[in-house]
Scaffold this motif. Structure first.
Motif, PDB file in Angstrom:
ATOM      1  N   SER A  50       0.101  10.727 -11.780  1.00  0.00           N
ATOM      2  CA  SER A  50       0.208  10.352 -10.371  1.00  0.00           C
ATOM      3  C   SER A  50      -0.817   9.274 -10.025  1.00  0.00           C
ATOM      4  O   SER A  50      -0.498   8.295  -9.333  1.00  0.00           O
ATOM      5  N   LYS A  51      -2.043   9.438 -10.504  1.00  0.00           N
ATOM      6  CA  LYS A  51      -3.081   8.448 -10.223  1.00  0.00           C
ATOM      7  C   LYS A  51      -2.728   7.099 -10.849  1.00  0.00           C
ATOM      8  O   LYS A  51      -2.939   6.044 -10.240  1.00  0.00           O
ATOM      9  N   ALA A  52      -2.158   7.143 -12.046  1.00  0.00           N
ATOM     10  CA  ALA A  52      -1.725   5.899 -12.689  1.00  0.00           C
ATOM     11  C   ALA A  52      -0.632   5.226 -11.869  1.00  0.00           C
ATOM     12  O   ALA A  52      -0.601   3.997 -11.733  1.00  0.00           O
ATOM     13  N   GLY A  53       0.282   6.027 -11.301  1.00  0.00           N
ATOM     14  CA  GLY A  53       1.314   5.471 -10.426  1.00  0.00           C
ATOM     15  C   GLY A  53       0.724   4.889  -9.158  1.00  0.00           C
ATOM     16  O   GLY A  53       1.147   3.830  -8.680  1.00  0.00           O
ATOM     17  N   TYR A  76       0.825  -1.204   0.000  1.00  0.00           N
ATOM     18  CA  TYR A  76       0.000   0.000   0.000  1.00  0.00           C
ATOM     19  C   TYR A  76       0.863   1.260   0.000  1.00  0.00           C
ATOM     20  O   TYR A  76       0.625   2.196  -0.767  1.00  0.00           O
ATOM     21  N   SER A  77       1.861   1.318   0.884  1.00  0.00           N
ATOM     22  CA  SER A  77       2.723   2.501   0.934  1.00  0.00           C
ATOM     23  C   SER A  77       3.595   2.596  -0.312  1.00  0.00           C
ATOM     24  O   SER A  77       3.882   3.689  -0.797  1.00  0.00           O
ATOM     25  N   HIS A  78       4.014   1.439  -0.855  1.00  0.00           N
ATOM     26  CA  HIS A  78       4.790   1.438  -2.091  1.00  0.00           C
ATOM     27  C   HIS A  78       4.009   2.134  -3.204  1.00  0.00           C
ATOM     28  O   HIS A  78       4.555   2.967  -3.938  1.00  0.00           O
ATOM     29  N   SER A  79       2.732   1.811  -3.326  1.00  0.00           N
ATOM     30  CA  SER A  79       1.926   2.386  -4.402  1.00  0.00           C
ATOM     31  C   SER A  79       1.781   3.891  -4.238  1.00  0.00           C
ATOM     32  O   SER A  79       1.830   4.635  -5.226  1.00  0.00           O
ATOM     33  N   LEU A  80       1.623   4.351  -2.997  1.00  0.00           N
ATOM     34  CA  LEU A  80       1.535   5.795  -2.785  1.00  0.00           C
ATOM     35  C   LEU A  80       2.854   6.475  -3.131  1.00  0.00           C
ATOM     36  O   LEU A  80       2.870   7.532  -3.777  1.00  0.00           O
ATOM     37  N   ASP A  95      -0.121  -1.094  -9.315  1.00  0.00           N
ATOM     38  CA  ASP A  95      -0.022  -2.466  -8.808  1.00  0.00           C
ATOM     39  C   ASP A  95      -1.363  -3.035  -8.348  1.00  0.00           C
ATOM     40  O   ASP A  95      -1.384  -4.060  -7.664  1.00  0.00           O
ATOM     41  N   ILE A  96      -2.476  -2.408  -8.718  1.00  0.00           N
ATOM     42  CA  ILE A  96      -3.775  -2.867  -8.233  1.00  0.00           C
ATOM     43  C   ILE A  96      -4.059  -4.300  -8.679  1.00  0.00           C
ATOM     44  O   ILE A  96      -4.820  -5.020  -8.023  1.00  0.00           O
ATOM     45  N   GLY A  97      -3.434  -4.740  -9.770  1.00  0.00           N
ATOM     46  CA  GLY A  97      -3.631  -6.108 -10.252  1.00  0.00           C
ATOM     47  C   GLY A  97      -3.133  -7.163  -9.292  1.00  0.00           C
ATOM     48  O   GLY A  97      -3.537  -8.336  -9.380  1.00  0.00           O
TER      49      GLY A  97
END
Length: 348
Positions: free
Chosen positions: A162-165, A134-138, A169-171
């Motif tokens: 930014s939103k794409a970043g 979770y923190s990685h994605s942010l 990893d949502i997959g």
């Protein structure tokens, strides 16, 4: 204390045994809840659990005890990490997520980033924490925003990037929990399944928000300009410009992750690695933008050299920005001349 499963956070402790609707025991009393435990409960459609009511219990976001940042920015960062957990678990159970939640939390956070000019301090503070999914994605989302700004994208496109970043990893929500965290330890068949998270991410984003560009970033973020990436072994021209930015941010965050200290590269060493990758696997424009905009923030930072001495970066060397002038006590060490020494660590 009885709470709904959607409010359950990692680190909270169960105060009673938990069973599914058929009476099969799932988790025992006293268990400190982990991500895979929440996944288990969701899959068994458990709606409520009994947890210990402790004031000191911390949700995932509170594990990011960021220092040196404004309280408002810290709070928004923590809320955004909590929101990602909610989005991730929703994608896990429903195959899609509420896209409005992303905008509601990410937009105000990005407004505060414009006032955070010392990006190195921000990254170093975030780097100190465990690189949870979770923190990685942010982190990737925030750094993608800065890189897009440095490349003179419009505010609208900076937000989209930014939103794409943030969602790249949502997959991984469709992967078994054991495959998500340590892909370097997987066998061949596990790695093959792990790589499917890019395709899963594309499908989830299209189902949730029907945004082909954002979905393409999720699909392509492991593609590399020399054709060595996956899932489609694309070359540079086939990779979307937004993806090229997010990929640089993703690689940087991965390299600076708080893992085993013996294997971890220092901040400056990571910048040098990004510079080198910019000639092959990563796009050179976002790679160069990252390096040349972070380098000025290094001046004034406390550092430790490989000989154990500590000092302060005084001046960048324009011919080799990875080897600046460092003041150690009343001595000046020019790392372009003292080639045996390197910067091992930077302190906030």
């Amino acid at each position: 204390m009885i709470i709904h499963i959607t409010e359950l956070k990692q680190g909270q402790r169960l105060s009673s045994d938990t069973f599914n609707s058929s009476g099969v025991p799932l988790l025992k009393k006293g268990v400190d809840v982990k991500e895979e435990d929440i996944t288990l409960l969701l899959r068994h459609k458990v709606e409520y659990v009994d947890i210990e009511a402790k004031e000191e219990i911390k949700p995932v976001a509170d594990m990011v005890a960021i220092t040196g940042l404004s309280p408002v920015l810290k709070e928004k960062i923590n809320r955004s990490i909590d929101a990602y957990q909610s989005i991730f678990l929703e994608a896990l159970t429903k195959g899609k997520f509420n896209a409005d939640v992303v905008d509601e939390l990410l937009q105000p956070l990005l407004l505060d980033l414009d006032a955070q000019k010392d990006v190195v301090a921000l990254l170093l503070n975030l780097e100190k924490e465990d690189d949870h999914l979770y923190s990685h994605s942010l982190k990737v989302g925030l750094l993608s925003y800065y890189i897009a700004e440095w490349l003179d994208y419009s505010k609208h496109d900076c937000y989209r990037i930014s939103k794409a970043g943030y969602l790249h990893d949502i997959g991984k929500s469709r992967l078994p929990s054991i495959l998500r965290s340590h892909p370097e330890q997987l066998n061949a068949s596990e790695l093959k399944e792990y790589k499917n998270h890019t395709t899963y991410g594309y499908d989830i984003i299209m189902e949730s928000m029907n945004d082909k560009v954002t979905a393409s970033v999720a699909l392509q973020h492991h593609e590399r300009g020399d054709g060595s990436g996956y899932p489609n072994r694309l070359y540079k021209r086939g990779i979307h410009p937004f993806t090229q930015i997010v990929s640089v941010a993703d690689v940087f965050v991965n390299m600076t992750a708080a893992k085993n200290k013996q294997n971890k590269q220092g901040f400056v060493a990571v910048l040098q690695s990004i510079y080198e990758l910019g000639f092959s696997k990563l796009n050179e424009k976002p790679a160069q933008a990252l390096i040349h905009h972070l380098a000025p923030n290094l001046i004034g930072k406390k550092v430790q050299l490989t000989n154990g001495e500590q000092g302060t970066i005084i001046l960048n060397n324009p011919l080799d920005i990875f080897r600046p002038l460092v003041q150690v006590n009343d001595q000046f060490v020019d790392l372009t001349k003292v080639r045996a020494l390197h910067i091992e660590e930077i302190f906030v």
